[in-house]
Design an enzyme around this catalytic site. Structure first.
Site, PDB file in Angstrom:
ATOM      1  N   ASP A 148      -3.202  32.616 -29.240  1.00  0.00           N
ATOM      2  CA  ASP A 148      -3.910  32.400 -27.972  1.00  0.00           C
ATOM      3  C   ASP A 148      -3.587  33.427 -26.898  1.00  0.00           C
ATOM      4  O   ASP A 148      -3.854  33.194 -25.716  1.00  0.00           O
ATOM      5  CB  ASP A 148      -3.585  31.001 -27.433  1.00  0.00           C
ATOM      6  CG  ASP A 148      -4.347  29.911 -28.150  1.00  0.00           C
ATOM      7  OD1 ASP A 148      -5.544  30.123 -28.431  1.00  0.00           O
ATOM      8  OD2 ASP A 148      -3.755  28.863 -28.453  1.00  0.00           O
TER       9      ASP A 148
ATOM     10  N   ASP B 282     -11.908  29.019 -32.305  1.00  0.00           N
ATOM     11  CA  ASP B 282     -11.404  29.441 -30.995  1.00  0.00           C
ATOM     12  C   ASP B 282     -10.871  30.870 -31.016  1.00  0.00           C
ATOM     13  O   ASP B 282     -10.857  31.564 -29.997  1.00  0.00           O
ATOM     14  CB  ASP B 282     -10.268  28.531 -30.520  1.00  0.00           C
ATOM     15  CG  ASP B 282     -10.502  27.051 -30.772  1.00  0.00           C
ATOM     16  OD1 ASP B 282     -11.048  26.702 -31.837  1.00  0.00           O
ATOM     17  OD2 ASP B 282     -10.099  26.231 -29.930  1.00  0.00           O
TER      18      ASP B 282
END
Length: 396
Positions: A116, A175
Site C-alpha cells: 500500500d 486494490d
C-alpha cells in the site's frame, strides 16, 4: 461474446440519451468553502486527540473520531486531502498543514511489508510534489518505489499484496492497481525504467487474470509464484467470491485509467472503458449513483451504500473523459458530475461541525469483518476532493 454485445448495446443507448446534453458544471465555490470549513473542524479535532502516536484521522468508531498511526494503510489520505484542499483554495495554511502531516510518513518509504505504499507515500509525498519542487520528496518517492518493488514476483508477473497465510500462498488484490502510479513517478524522477516495467507487468497480468467476461473484477487472486498459475479466485471484503465488490470495481477503473495516462497504450484505455460500462450500466446501481457495498448483494431497506466507491469512480471518470472522443466525453463527464452533485448534498455531505469533521457519510470499509459500516472514511474524502479539483479544472 454475448456479454460484450450487451455492453455495446447498452452504451449505445446511453450515448443516445446523453448526446448534445451536458450536465451543467457550475463553478463549485460554495462547496469548496464548505469542505474547507469542515476540514478546519477535522484538523482541530485531530490535533486535540490525546493519542499522539496515532495522528491520522481515519473514521468514526462508537461515535468518536478514530485515528491511526502512520503504518496504517490509510495514513496517506489525511495529508493528501490537505494537499487537495490547498489545490482547491490556494490557502497557505493548508499547504503548511499538509507539509507537517506528510513529513510524519518519512519512515514509511523503507517499509517492505506492505503493497500500500502508493496510497501512503504517493498520496502524501506524491501530491506534495504537485505543488512543491522538493528534492527530498523525490528521494522519498524513489525509495518507496524500491520498497514496493521488493514485493514483485517476476515469474508470476505480479506485486504481492498481503503476506502468505493459511488461506493464500501469494494473494494479490485489485486494490494493488492503485499503487502503480507511484512506480511511474519514480521512473520519471530517477530515470530507472525498472519501476515502469514492473507496473506494466503487474497491470498486464491483472488485466488478463483478474477480470470476468463482463469486466467486473475479482477481489483476491492467489498465485503460484513459480509458475504464475492462479490457484484461487476469492473475495475478502465482498459479498461472495463471484460478486463484484463495489470499491474493488472503482479501484480497477481508476488504476487502468492511470495505466493509459502513463503509457498511452490503447489496451488500457479500452479496459477502463469496459470497466466503466460495467459500473455505469449495472442494474443494481441506485439512481443517485452511489452503489451498494457490493453490486451483487441482495438489496434490502438497510443495505449499506459505499460513498467511497462513488467518489473514486467520479474522480476516475472525470479523467477518463479527457482521453476519449465524441459522445463518450459527455457520457463520462456527465456521470462524474452526477455523482459529485449527489455527494455534495444530504444525505452524503455532512453539515459543518458534525461527522467529527469528515466530509462524506455512508461509506463501507469491510462489511464481512463487521468493520467500518455506514461511516465516514478518510479515503472517501480524499477522492471526493480530488474529483472537485478535476471538476473545477474542466470548468476553467
Amino acid at each position: 461474446m454475448k456479454n460484450y454485445k450487451l455492453y455495446f448495446v447498452i452504451i449505445i443507448l446511453f450515448l443516445g440519451s446523453c448526446k448534445d446534453k451536458e450536465v451543467a458544471l457550475e463553478k463549485p465555490h460554495s462547496i469548496i468553502d464548505k469542505v474547507s470549513e469542515q476540514y478546519e473542524y477535522l484538523y482541530e479535532n485531530a490535533i486535540s486527540y490525546v493519542d499522539t502516536d496515532k495522528p491520522m484521522p481515519r473514521t468514526i468508531v462508537n461515535g468518536r473520531l478514530h485515528t491511526v498511526g502512520v503504518y496504517d494503510w490509510t495514513s496517506g489520505f489525511h495529508p493528501g486531502s490537505m494537499w487537495n484542499l490547498y489545490g482547491l483554495t490556494k490557502n497557505e495554511e493548508w499547504k503548511n498543514r499538509a507539509t507537517h502531516y506528510t513529513k510524519l510518513l518519512d519512515t514509511i518509504q523503507y517499509w517492505k511489508g506492505t503493497h500500500d505504499l502508493g496510497f501512503m507515500i504517493g498520496d502524501s509525498y506524491g501530491n506534495a510534489l504537485k505543488y512543491v519542487n522538493n528534492e527530498n520528496y523525490k528521494k522519498v518517492m524513489v525509495q518507496a518505489a524500491k520498497s514496493l518493488s521488493s514485493r514483485f514476483k517476476p515469474k508470476a508477473g505480479i506485486i504481492q499484496s498481503w503476506e502468505s497465510n493459511d488461506r493464500w500462498q501469494c494473494p494479490v488484490i485489485i486494490d494493488n492497481m492503485m499503487n502503480l502510479e507511484m512506480l511511474f513517478e519514480a521512473t520519471k524522477i530517477s530515470g530507472d525504467s525498472t519501476f515502469y516495467d514492473i507496473a506494466v507487468t503487474h497491470a498486464d497480468t491483472t488485466m488478463a487474470k483478474h477480470f470476468r467476461k463482463d469486466y467486473s473484477s475479482y477481489h483476491v487472486l492467489d498465485y503460484d509464484t513459480e509458475t504464475g498459475e492462479v490457484l484461487k479466485r476469492n473475495t475478502a471484503q465482498g459479498y461472495q467470491d463471484e460478486s463484484a465488490w463495489a470499491r474493488g470495481q472503482a479501484w480497477g477503473l481508476y488504476g487502468f485509467i492511470v495505466m493509459y495516462r502513463e503509457t498511452k497504450n490503447l489496451k488500457y484505455l479500452d479496459q477502463a472503458k469496459k470497466i466503466a460500462g460495467f459500473i455505469m450500466n449495472h442494474p443494481n446501481l441506485p439512481k443517485d449513483k452511489v452503489p451498494y457495498w457490493d453490486y451483487n448483494v441482495p438489496v434490502k431497506a438497510q443495505t449499506p451504500r459505499d460513498a467511497s466507491a462513488a467518489a473514486i469512480t467520479a474522480s476516475a471518470l472525470y479523467e477518463l473523459s479527457t482521453y476519449v472522443k465524441g459522445d463518450l466525453i459527455l457520457v463520462y463527464k456527465n456521470e462524474a458530475t452526477s455523482i459529485v452533485e449527489t455527494l455534495s448534498k444530504e444525505p452524503y455531505l455532512a453539515e459543518v461541525g458534525t461527522n467529527e469533521g469528515f466530509l462524506l457519510k455512508h461509506s463501507t470499509g469491510h462489511l464481512p469483518n463487521d468493520s467500518e459500516i455506514d461511516v465516514p472514511i478518510n479515503y472517501a474524502d480524499y477522492y471526493f476532493l480530488e474529483a472537485l479539483i478535476r471538476q473545477r479544472d474542466m470548468v476553467n
